[in-house]
Design a protein around this motif. Structure first.
Motif, PDB file in Angstrom:
ATOM      1  N   PRO A 199     105.317  40.890  51.922  1.00 36.15           N
ATOM      2  CA  PRO A 199     104.406  40.428  50.881  1.00 36.15           C
ATOM      3  C   PRO A 199     103.294  41.428  50.600  1.00 36.15           C
ATOM      4  CG  PRO A 199     103.885  39.361  52.946  1.00 36.15           C
ATOM      5  CD  PRO A 199     105.133  40.173  53.176  1.00 36.15           C
ATOM      6  N   ARG A 255     100.126  29.706  44.535  1.00 32.84           N
ATOM      7  CA  ARG A 255     100.606  30.980  43.982  1.00 32.84           C
ATOM      8  C   ARG A 255     101.913  31.386  44.665  1.00 32.84           C
ATOM      9  NH1 ARG A 255      95.122  31.192  44.205  1.00 32.84           N
ATOM     10  NH2 ARG A 255      94.085  31.593  42.225  1.00 32.84           N
ATOM     11  N   GLU A 267     104.714  34.840  45.029  1.00 28.26           N
ATOM     12  CA  GLU A 267     105.139  36.216  44.771  1.00 28.26           C
ATOM     13  C   GLU A 267     106.654  36.233  44.948  1.00 28.26           C
ATOM     14  OE1 GLU A 267     103.976  40.714  46.015  1.00 28.26           O
ATOM     15  OE2 GLU A 267     104.189  39.301  47.668  1.00 28.26           O
ATOM     16  N   TYR A 301      95.057  37.793  42.881  1.00 29.32           N
ATOM     17  CA  TYR A 301      96.513  37.688  43.034  1.00 29.32           C
ATOM     18  C   TYR A 301      97.293  38.336  41.889  1.00 29.32           C
ATOM     19  CZ  TYR A 301      95.593  34.570  46.889  1.00 29.32           C
ATOM     20  OH  TYR A 301      95.161  34.049  48.080  1.00 29.32           O
ATOM     21  N   SER A 317      99.314  40.744  39.607  1.00 25.92           N
ATOM     22  CA  SER A 317     100.295  41.762  39.962  1.00 25.92           C
ATOM     23  C   SER A 317      99.880  43.130  39.416  1.00 25.92           C
ATOM     24  CB  SER A 317     101.662  41.399  39.401  1.00 25.92           C
ATOM     25  OG  SER A 317     102.596  42.422  39.688  1.00 25.92           O
ATOM     26  N   GLU A 372     109.410  42.578  40.917  1.00 26.14           N
ATOM     27  CA  GLU A 372     108.375  41.789  41.571  1.00 26.14           C
ATOM     28  C   GLU A 372     107.559  41.071  40.519  1.00 26.14           C
ATOM     29  OE1 GLU A 372     104.157  41.277  42.856  1.00 26.14           O
ATOM     30  OE2 GLU A 372     104.868  42.667  41.346  1.00 26.14           O
ATOM     31  N   ARG A 429     104.249  37.837  40.260  1.00 31.24           N
ATOM     32  CA  ARG A 429     103.347  36.883  40.919  1.00 31.24           C
ATOM     33  C   ARG A 429     102.994  35.803  39.920  1.00 31.24           C
ATOM     34  NH1 ARG A 429      99.278  41.212  43.682  1.00 31.24           N
ATOM     35  NH2 ARG A 429     100.897  42.479  44.658  1.00 31.24           N
TER      36      ARG A 429
END
Length: 105
Positions: A19, A46, A48, A87, A89, A98, A100
């Motif tokens: 993470p 949240r 990810e 948080y 990205s 990826e 978030r």
């Protein structure tokens, strides 16, 4: 550490997802959707999501909705948008490796 040991360690780590620092301590979950593996890290409201494996450019267009679906399936919550603030990205918009998300539980 010898070069051979370093190379072996690098090869072993290449197949795992870790993470972002903001998600340290998050719960880790694996999910496979439409033949693609994802790792989802959940922390509070949240998520990810990290896509595992290699996809050719032509195959990546189907991934963004799957990132959302992975977060929702694992969390049982609704994705309300991209995670913001701390948080947020750092990835470029449209990144298929990826994402978030902010969750509404």
């Amino acid at each position: 550490m010898s070069r051979a040991s370093f190379f072996l360690a690098l090869c072993l780590l290449a197949g795992c997802a870790s993470p972002a620092p903001q998600f340290l301590g998050a719960s880790r979950h694996k999910v496979r959707l439409d033949g693609i593996d994802f790792v989802v890290f959940l922390k509070g409201d949240r998520a990810e999501v990290v896509r595992m494996g290699y996809l050719r450019r032509a195959e990546r267009g189907r991934v963004p909705p799957l990132l959302i679906r992975a977060a929702e399936q694992v969390s049982g919550c609704k994705v309300t948008g991209s995670a913001g603030g701390l948080y947020r990205s750092p990835s470029l918009p449209g990144d298929t490796g990826e994402a978030r998300f902010q969750l509404d539980c």
